[in-house]
Design an enzyme around this catalytic site. Structure first.
Site, PDB file in Angstrom:
ATOM      1  CG  ASP A 113      -1.698  -1.071   1.542  1.00  0.00           C
ATOM      2  OD1 ASP A 113      -2.018  -1.784   0.588  1.00  0.00           O
ATOM      3  OD2 ASP A 113      -2.046  -1.262   2.724  1.00  0.00           O
TER       4      ASP A 113
HETATM    5  N1  URA Z   1      -1.185  -5.818   4.155  1.00  0.00           N
HETATM    6  C1  URA Z   1      -1.642  -4.544   4.099  1.00  0.00           C
HETATM    7  O1  URA Z   1      -2.653  -4.199   4.710  1.00  0.00           O
HETATM    8  N2  URA Z   1      -0.937  -3.665   3.348  1.00  0.00           N
HETATM    9  C2  URA Z   1       0.191  -3.975   2.690  1.00  0.00           C
HETATM   10  O2  URA Z   1       0.783  -3.115   2.037  1.00  0.00           O
HETATM   11  C3  URA Z   1       0.646  -5.290   2.763  1.00  0.00           C
HETATM   12  C4  URA Z   1      -0.060  -6.205   3.507  1.00  0.00           C
END
Ligand code: URA
Length: 244
Positions: A113
């Site tokens: 993310d």
């Molecule tokens: N889980 C999440 O919530 N975000 C990420 O970037 C990776 C795993």
């Protein structure tokens, strides 16, 4: 023994983003491309696509970019995105500009993310990408999680049991391992990669993730000396560590 693949010089350099094949032919004619110091005037000639090709093949005296078949590890900084669909600077902007023109293109192996930092792998090798993300290979991803509220105490047991159903999904989660570091910090190791999985797992436990950082993939740790926003080419040992 498998034969080393080769590619025409003009095609290789065009695929690496140096310009059109016609332009590469002109550069060759002017003697600006050398192989072991000798001008390669004929851009129709094939060159071997070995890992050490940049040691031999130079353009204007500089080693050419690594030939196709590369893998990189990047320390993804907060605020960068892995997807062209999202607003904000892309992780690809952290790589040399010319690399955006490469064919085959470099893409991320899975995603993090925008608000997640840490180890992100990139490659132009579709086979490698599939081996890493294939559920069959169980590549474990370890995240350092910081939480808004103290842990309740039953999270590790709930995650370890598997079967947790995330909002809007129909398939229960596989078991995951959680280790408590402090009342508001934990390490969570997953072997699957669903959308916003870590954040949604803690949301399902009534908590909220305030910071998320990926520390490792398989047996490959984010190197301590790889600063946020920097990257390096992966060695064979790094690649092997993913699956170790
Ligand atoms: N889980 C999440 O919530 N975000 C990420 O970037 C990776 C795993």
């Amino acid at each position: 023994m498998s034969k080393t693949p080769t590619l025409r010089l003009d095609r290789l350099l065009a695929n690496l983003g140096y310009g059109s094949r016609r332009e590469m032919q002109a550069l060759a004619k002017y003697g600006r491309i050398t192989f072991d110091g000798e001008p390669m005037k004929d851009a129709d000639k094939h060159v071997p696509l070995t890992r050490d090709l940049p040691d031999h093949l130079h353009l204007d005296g500089k080693p050419i970019d690594p030939p196709p078949g590369i893998a990189l590890m990047l320390h993804k900084p907060l605020g960068t995105t892995c997807s062209h669909k999202e607003a904000g600077p892309l992780v690809y902007d952290l790589l040399p500009t010319r690399w955006r023109m490469r064919d085959p293109a470099i893409s991320t192996i899975g995603r993090l993310d925008k608000d997640t930092s840490g180890l992100l792998l990139l490659t132009d090798d579709g086979g490698l990408l599939h081996r890493v993300i294939s559920p069959k290979n169980h590549v474990a991803k370890r995240y350092r999680v910081t939480l808004d509220r103290p842990l309740r105490g039953d999270e590790a047991e709930t995650f370890a049991a598997g079967g947790l159903m995330l909002d809007g999904e129909t398939k229960p989660l596989l078991p995951a391992v959680m280790e408590t570091l402090s009342p508001t910090e934990a390490l969570l190791t997953l072997t699957e990669g669903r959308y916003h999985q870590v954040r949604r797992m803690f949301a399902a436990m009534g908590n909220h993730v305030t910071a998320l950082h990926r520390e490792s993939m398989g047996g490959l740790d984010l190197p301590a000396d790889l600063e946020p926003g920097t990257w390096r080419l992966m060695s064979d040992a790094d690649l092997a560590a993913i699956f170790a």
